[in-house]
Design an enzyme around this catalytic site. Structure first.
Site, PDB file in Angstrom:
ATOM      1  CB  THR A   1      -0.762  -0.002   1.188  1.00  0.00           C
ATOM      2  OG1 THR A   1      -1.555  -1.309   1.451  1.00  0.00           O
ATOM      3  CG2 THR A   1      -2.083   1.073   1.077  1.00  0.00           C
TER       4      THR A   1
ATOM      5  CD  GLU B   1      17.160 -22.425  27.795  1.00  0.00           C
ATOM      6  OE1 GLU B   1      18.023 -22.285  26.564  1.00  0.00           O
ATOM      7  OE2 GLU B   1      16.207 -23.008  27.655  1.00  0.00           O
TER       8      GLU B   1
ATOM      9  CG  ASP C   1      15.576 -28.181  23.010  1.00  0.00           C
ATOM     10  OD1 ASP C   1      15.406 -27.091  22.301  1.00  0.00           O
ATOM     11  OD2 ASP C   1      16.077 -28.276  24.080  1.00  0.00           O
TER      12      ASP C   1
HETATM   13  N1  LIG Z   1       9.296  -1.298   3.127  1.00  0.00           N
HETATM   14  C1  LIG Z   1       8.561  -0.571   4.091  1.00  0.00           C
HETATM   15  N2  LIG Z   1       9.211   0.579   4.542  1.00  0.00           N
HETATM   16  C2  LIG Z   1       8.676   1.572   5.473  1.00  0.00           C
HETATM   17  N3  LIG Z   1       7.451   1.221   6.088  1.00  0.00           N
HETATM   18  C3  LIG Z   1       6.804  -0.178   5.907  1.00  0.00           C
HETATM   19  C4  LIG Z   1       7.596  -0.745   4.982  1.00  0.00           C
HETATM   20  N4  LIG Z   1       6.773  -2.046   4.743  1.00  0.00           N
HETATM   21  C5  LIG Z   1       5.879  -1.781   5.667  1.00  0.00           C
HETATM   22  N5  LIG Z   1       5.871  -0.386   6.274  1.00  0.00           N
HETATM   23  C6  LIG Z   1       4.973   0.044   7.417  1.00  0.00           C
HETATM   24  O1  LIG Z   1       3.955  -0.826   7.661  1.00  0.00           O
HETATM   25  C7  LIG Z   1       2.655  -0.213   7.241  1.00  0.00           C
HETATM   26  C8  LIG Z   1       1.831  -1.157   6.761  1.00  0.00           C
HETATM   27  O2  LIG Z   1       2.069  -1.358   5.404  1.00  0.00           O
HETATM   28  P1  LIG Z   1       1.377  -1.862   4.038  1.00  0.00           P
HETATM   29  O3  LIG Z   1       0.022  -1.505   4.649  1.00  0.00           O
HETATM   30  O4  LIG Z   1       1.770  -0.729   3.175  1.00  0.00           O
HETATM   31  O5  LIG Z   1       1.483  -3.045   3.863  1.00  0.00           O
HETATM   32  P2  LIG Z   1       0.936  -4.117   2.930  1.00  0.00           P
HETATM   33  O6  LIG Z   1       1.769  -4.870   2.132  1.00  0.00           O
HETATM   34  O7  LIG Z   1       0.013  -3.245   1.974  1.00  0.00           O
HETATM   35  O8  LIG Z   1      -0.115  -4.885   3.627  1.00  0.00           O
HETATM   36  P3  LIG Z   1      -1.314  -5.771   3.328  1.00  0.00           P
HETATM   37  O9  LIG Z   1      -0.991  -6.821   2.376  1.00  0.00           O
HETATM   38  O10 LIG Z   1      -1.661  -6.178   4.823  1.00  0.00           O
HETATM   39  O11 LIG Z   1      -2.312  -4.807   2.872  1.00  0.00           O
HETATM   40  C9  LIG Z   1       3.105   0.947   6.446  1.00  0.00           C
HETATM   41  O12 LIG Z   1       2.204   2.081   6.611  1.00  0.00           O
HETATM   42  C10 LIG Z   1       4.359   1.316   7.001  1.00  0.00           C
HETATM   43  O13 LIG Z   1       4.311   2.195   8.137  1.00  0.00           O
HETATM   44 ZN   LIG Z   2      16.127 -26.205  24.835  1.00  0.00          ZN
END
Ligand SMILES: Nc1ncnc2c1ncn2[C@@H]1O[C@H](COP(=O)(O)OP(=O)(O)OP(=O)(O)O)[C@@H](O)[C@H]1O
Ligand SMILES: [Zn+2]
Length: 715
Positions: A328, A542, A619
């Site tokens: 998006t 651990e 594990d």
């Molecule tokens: N590559 C990136 N760089 C910077 N911010 C990012 C990036 N990817 C995701 N984000 C952050 O995550 C938020 C959500 O991402 P976005 O809605 O664009 O993902 P999407 O791929 O469209 O997800 P969906 O498939 O769920 O719609 C963005 O508004 C941004 O703040």
């Molecule tokens: Zn363990």
């Protein structure tokens, strides 16, 4: 004694003018009403009653007075004419008279206590007077005609008509009972209270008191009615306003508005958003995608430049990638870079229950967009609108919607300046017609960011908060394999929140590690009370993992070891790959298995076979998975050769047992290797376990210090 049973419901009738007149008589002597006077005379004024004969009467119910209860009339008259009825004999004709069980006042005003109030204002004694005697008196008192009457709601319609009209109407069309009713009403006009009182020889002093009492009663009743009417009016107004609100609310309801919009075609379903503020600068770690989209930006900036050479740009671009990777954001950045309107629509918006709604929304979306070209239309979750056109009861009209989308995409020329960007997590689910050339023919993959991309994204979001200079985003990036951009943004945000909660001024590595662990493994469980014995076992378990990782050449470097319970775990050791691994060697896989075995081996060596715990099950899961894949997928077993065995259930029993045997050998060998290392480094193992018991969590550097036999600085 007269009594009224509840089953008998005759009507109280009294000549109209009896009452009306009371209001018009001068109140000359009302003040003179006194207990002594009336007491002396009341016996004289009680008339001997005759049968009503043909005297016209008015129904008191019509006057709104018929519901006055017996006791109330008694009290009324008693209060007005004290002693008036005392000792009066009871006439037998009352048994068949029109006396009602309900008083005329209460009928009209629904108010029982008016007379109690009235009475309380007069300091007269109370006595047991019957209704009968009062009504007898009233019924035979002479009255004269009075044009103004007391109005009730019931008589309102009739009042609108003149008396003569009413009479004529009554004679012709009214049913007989109404006729009688109205005739009595009319008849009452020829009587006068004065005349009646005169014939009955009511002493003058009593007459005035009586009239005044009635007048006061009526006036109070009138005022009460006015009040009732006012509140009725107010209630009606409120109901009307509520009704208006209700209608408005229903129209706003999506269910109804959808229908409304479909029928009127007013649905624009979209608002363009100018996305100047989002540019490629804001999208990190997806360099290839940005490069591919750059030419689209150029086209949107200057569509003519591309048409001159006759080149065609794709109409639709499909962004494919896991959720939260920035699809998006990229689409917005395209519009922002080109400085054109951005139309956002989610595929699910077109998925409607009603026939044609989805299609009409698509039509409207494209109409708006074309009118504002050049622009970008972004359809998120394209798969939910453009999925394969299967008949499904869940989406009965999806076919129409896709067809409309296809038609719209065909409907404009390639260089019209409208670019449709679709996003999906499942490109396989899309209808084939959507991805053929001329529609979404350009696919851009938006993958999860690699370590470099994650570092960039972390830096970008770290720059929006206050962070300590010691923070190394790369270390966090290395430990967050598989995180999407949205998850990394969340990680930084959680770290900032944690720092704020802890009252710190800046975010440090500690908070970033904390939020990473929280996202990966769930929240810390500090409140969990773990006894010393369990803590000790966890510490040795651990440190067993850590020792193997530290002394195995192909194992990943250690990042951290902790015995702090988190989510379902009692403690953990985290290892960091130097880089994202695209491939893994046989030695690396074996090393991973060995590290997994380290925990149980440690338990066995330190506490004995009888005291091994259930804590190693995950594990073993991990180690078994690796061994199985080495044998069935990666061709890493000499005995079974370079062959893949996908569905082991369908294999011959011999092959199945051969596979099982190979897996068992790999695991056993791994266990032995781990045992050997822990035996060799028993001292370091003990030191590390003790350090963990003291400090709970140790980072890579601290682990190294302990294993080198140096003393840890006191924290
Ligand atoms: N590559 C990136 N760089 C910077 N911010 C990012 C990036 N990817 C995701 N984000 C952050 O995550 C938020 C959500 O991402 P976005 O809605 O664009 O993902 P999407 O791929 O469209 O997800 P969906 O498939 O769920 O719609 C963005 O508004 C941004 O703040
Ligand atoms: Zn363990």
């Amino acid at each position: 004694m007269f009594s009224l049973s509840s089953t008998v419901q005759p009507q109280v009738t009294v000549p109209l003018s009896h009452l009306i007149n009371a209001f018009h008589s001068p109140k000359t002597t009302s003040i003179s009403v006194s207990a002594s006077a009336s007491q002396n005379q009341h016996r004289d004024v009680v008339p001997e009653h005759e049968a009503p004969g043909n005297e016209p009467v008015l129904n008191l119910r019509d006057l709104g007075l018929s519901e006055l209860k017996i006791g109330q009339i008694d009290q009324l008259v008693d209060s007005l004419l004290p002693g008036f009825c005392e000792g009066k004999s009871v006439s037998s004709h009352w048994h068949t008279s029109h006396v009602s069980a309900q008083s005329f006042f209460e009928n009209k005003y629904g108010y029982l206590d008016m007379f109690t109030t009235l009475r309380s204002s007069c300091l007269y004694r109370q006595h047991s007077r019957t209704l009968k005697s009062i009504c007898s008196d009233l019924q035979y008192w002479p009255v004269f005609i009075q044009s103004r009457g007391f109005k009730t709601l019931k008589s309102r319609t009739r009042r609108l008509q003149s008396t003569s009209e009413r009479l004529a109407e009554t004679q012709h069309i009214a049913p007989s009972f109404v006729k009688g009713f109205l005739l009595r009403d009319r008849g009452s006009d020829v009587e006068s209270l004065d005349k009646l009182m005169k014939t009955k020889n009511i002493p003058e002093a009593h007459q005035d008191a009586f009239k005044t009492g009635f007048a006061e009663g009526f006036l109070k009743a009138q005022a009460l009615m006015q009040k009732t009417n006012d509140s009725l009016r107010r209630t009606r107004l409120i109901l009307f306003v509520l009704l208006l609100f209700g209608i408005y609310g229903l129209l706003k309801n999506p269910f109804l508005s959808v229908r409304f919009r479909t029928t009127t075609g007013l649905d624009s379903a979209v608002d363009p958003v100018q996305m100047k503020n989002v540019t490629f600068e804001h999208v990190k770690g997806v360099e290839e995608a940005k490069q591919e989209l750059q030419e689209v930006v150029e086209f949107l900036k200057n569509p003519q430049k591309f048409t001159v050479l006759g080149g065609k740009l794709p109409k639709g671009i499909l962004l494919v990638g896991p959720p939260g990777t920035g699809k998006t954001l990229l689409a917005r950045a395209v519009a922002g870079e080109a400085d054109v309107p951005f139309y956002y629509a989610s595929g699910s918006e077109f998925d409607e229950m009603f026939v044609g709604v989805g299609a009409s929304r698509i039509r409207n979306l494209f109409r708006e967009a074309k009118a504002n070209a050049p622009c970008v239309i972004f359809i998120d979750e394209l798969d939910s609108v453009g999925g394969k056109r299967i008949e499904s009861p869940m989406h009965p009209y999806s076919r129409q919607t896709i067809n409309q989308l296809l038609a719209e995409m065909d409907g404009f020329k390639p260089n019209e300046g409208v670019i449709i960007i679709g996003a999906t997590n499942f490109p396989e689910a899309l209808d084939n017609a959507l991805i053929r050339p001329g529609r979404f023919d350009m696919q851009v993959t938006v993958p999860r960011p690699d370590v470099k991309g994650r570092t960039e994204i972390l830096k970008w979001y770290l720059n929006k908060i206050k962070f300590d200079q010691s923070v190394d985003p790369e270390i966090i990036a290395r430990g967050t394999v598989g995180f999407s951009g949205a998850e990394l943004e969340n990680l930084v945000n959680q770290a900032a929140l944690k720092a704020a909660v802890d009252g710190k001024e800046m975010v440090t590595m500690k908070e970033l590690e904390f939020s990473k662990d929280k996202i990966l493994m769930g929240p810390e469980r500090r409140s969990v009370e773990i006894d010393n014995k369990n803590k000790t076992i966890t510490a040795y378990h651990e440190s067993g993992h850590a020792i193997i990782a530290y002394y195995t050449k192909d194992a990943m470097p250690i990042n951290k070891a902790t015995i702090m319970p988190r989510g379902p775990t009692l403690g953990h050791v985290s290892l960091l790959p130097e880089n994202d691994r695209w491939n893994e060697t046989r030695a690396q896989l074996l090393a991973q298995m060995d590290v997994s075995m380290g925990g149980r081996v440690a338990e066995e060596l330190i506490f004995g076979t009888d005291h091994i715990t259930t804590g190693a099950s995950s594990d073993f899961d991990n180690a078994t998975k690796i061994a199985k894949r080495m044998v069935t997928k990666f061709g890493m077993s000499e005995k079974l050769g370079v062959m893949t065995y996908s569905d082991t259930g369908k294999l011959s029993p011999e092959t199945q047992s051969a596979i099982e045997q190979e897996i068992r050998i790999l695991l056993r060998d791994s266990y032995e290797r781990a045992k050997h290392i822990l035996k060799t480094h028993a001292k370091e193992h003990k030191n590390l376990a003790e350090a963990l018991l003291t400090y709970e969590t140790l980072d890579a550097k601290e682990i190294q210090i302990v294993l080198e036999g140096k003393k840890l600085e006191v924290r």
